[in-house]
Design a protein around this motif. Structure first.
Motif, PDB file in Angstrom:
ATOM      1  N   ALA A   1       0.832  -1.207   0.000  1.00 36.58           N
ATOM      2  CA  ALA A   1       0.000   0.000   0.000  1.00 36.58           C
ATOM      3  C   ALA A   1       0.865   1.254   0.000  1.00 36.58           C
ATOM      4  O   ALA A   1       0.579   2.229  -0.713  1.00 36.58           O
ATOM      5  CB  ALA A   1      -0.932  -0.013   1.214  1.00 36.58           C
ATOM      6  N   ASP A   2       1.953   1.238   0.786  1.00 31.42           N
ATOM      7  CA  ASP A   2       2.844   2.394   0.854  1.00 31.42           C
ATOM      8  C   ASP A   2       3.558   2.618  -0.473  1.00 31.42           C
ATOM      9  O   ASP A   2       3.741   3.769  -0.919  1.00 31.42           O
ATOM     10  CB  ASP A   2       3.873   2.212   1.967  1.00 31.42           C
ATOM     11  N   ALA A   3       3.987   1.530  -1.121  1.00 29.46           N
ATOM     12  CA  ALA A   3       4.663   1.662  -2.413  1.00 29.46           C
ATOM     13  C   ALA A   3       3.733   2.281  -3.445  1.00 29.46           C
ATOM     14  O   ALA A   3       4.126   3.149  -4.237  1.00 29.46           O
ATOM     15  CB  ALA A   3       5.164   0.300  -2.887  1.00 29.46           C
ATOM     16  N   TRP A   4       2.483   1.833  -3.457  1.00 25.94           N
ATOM     17  CA  TRP A   4       1.517   2.395  -4.400  1.00 25.94           C
ATOM     18  C   TRP A   4       1.258   3.872  -4.097  1.00 25.94           C
ATOM     19  O   TRP A   4       1.248   4.713  -5.012  1.00 25.94           O
ATOM     20  CB  TRP A   4       0.206   1.614  -4.332  1.00 25.94           C
ATOM     21  N   ALA A   5       1.074   4.206  -2.827  1.00 27.14           N
ATOM     22  CA  ALA A   5       0.792   5.589  -2.450  1.00 27.14           C
ATOM     23  C   ALA A   5       1.952   6.511  -2.816  1.00 27.14           C
ATOM     24  O   ALA A   5       1.738   7.683  -3.173  1.00 27.14           O
ATOM     25  CB  ALA A   5       0.504   5.675  -0.951  1.00 27.14           C
ATOM     26  N   MET A   6       3.183   6.011  -2.752  1.00 21.10           N
ATOM     27  CA  MET A   6       4.346   6.808  -3.112  1.00 21.10           C
ATOM     28  C   MET A   6       4.501   6.923  -4.628  1.00 21.10           C
ATOM     29  O   MET A   6       4.833   7.982  -5.170  1.00 21.10           O
ATOM     30  CB  MET A   6       5.612   6.172  -2.515  1.00 21.10           C
TER      31      MET A   6
END
Length: 248
Positions: free
Chosen positions: A223-228
């Motif tokens: 989720a963090d990779a996508w949000a970044m």
């Protein structure tokens, strides 16, 4: 600025595709983005990606349909994997270039970018090398397996060295399908290109293959990779289109 848009399925030269047109897109002036899906085909999430691109960048978004009507909306993944094993590289490229033809001839777009996920990420690299009309390339966790697959007639890493356009790659460090050495070979091929076009490579050390898929966002690293990655992808597509606008 958010753009209102029309979203629908269309038939292009006998090919089913998904088409999103911003309400303020002007024929002959708007940029376009060709989307190359993951194994889901034109499922709900890929349609959402297309609508986000159109709504947030003002670009026309056209999505290639690898399965000619089937998608994760109505087809088990086991069947989609079987269809994936039957894909022929040259046939796929012909279909994708026919969609580019449609954008350039029927809509006279000012620039065409390509973005792909997983299997579509691999094809984004190949199409960017094969078609000089492609003016930006984004590859999300491109599927570059350790062993050459029987249905792969094109070496995507070798092809990447011939891409003349700006390229952005998002690679998850814990990709179970793509060995680290394949990613490093891709990085070397892109950074060794004889072009002024930039190479932007993002490494998400603990993210996993397919981290853009919301079904995998129960793991926070994905989720963090996508949000970044997503806001930077949109900025890359916007900037690439502006850089290619014809002089007035």
């Amino acid at each position: 600025m958010a753009h209102h848009f029309d979203s629908r399925f269309v038939t292009v030269d006998g090919l089913r595709a998904h088409f999103v047109t911003p309400a303020d897109a002007t024929s002959g002036n708007a940029p376009a983005v060709l989307l190359l899906p993951m194994i889901t085909g034109i499922g709900e999430q890929v349609r959402e990606f297309a609508e986000l691109i159109a709504g947030e960048t003002g670009a026309i978004a056209l999505t290639w349909d690898p399965w000619h009507g089937k998608s994760s909306d109505d087809t088990p993944f086991e069947e989609l994997h079987e269809l994936h094993a039957q894909l022929d590289d040259e046939t796929v490229l012909d279909e994708q270039q026919r969609l580019v033809d449609y954008l350039t001839t029927e809509h006279g777009v000012s620039s065409v970018g390509v973005i792909g996920w997983c299997l579509g990420g691999r094809f984004a690299l190949i199409l960017g090398a094969r078609d000089p009309r492609i003016e930006s390339v984004v590859a999300y966790h491109p599927t570059l397996p350790g062993e050459i697959q029987p249905h792969h007639s094109i070496d995507a890493v070798a092809a990447a060295a011939d891409i003349p356009a700006p390229v952005m790659v998002h690679y998850p460090g814990k990709d179970s399908l793509v060995p680290r050495e394949n990613f490093l070979s891709l990085q070397a091929a892109l950074q060794g290109r004889d072009t002024d076009a930039p190479t932007i490579i993002h490494l998400y050390p603990r993210a996993k293959h397919g981290f853009s898929d919301s079904r995998r966002h129960n793991e926070q690293v994905n989720a963090d990779a996508w949000a970044m990655s997503w806001p930077q992808t949109l900025d890359f597509l916007r900037t690439s289109a502006r850089l290619r606008e014809p002089a007035v």
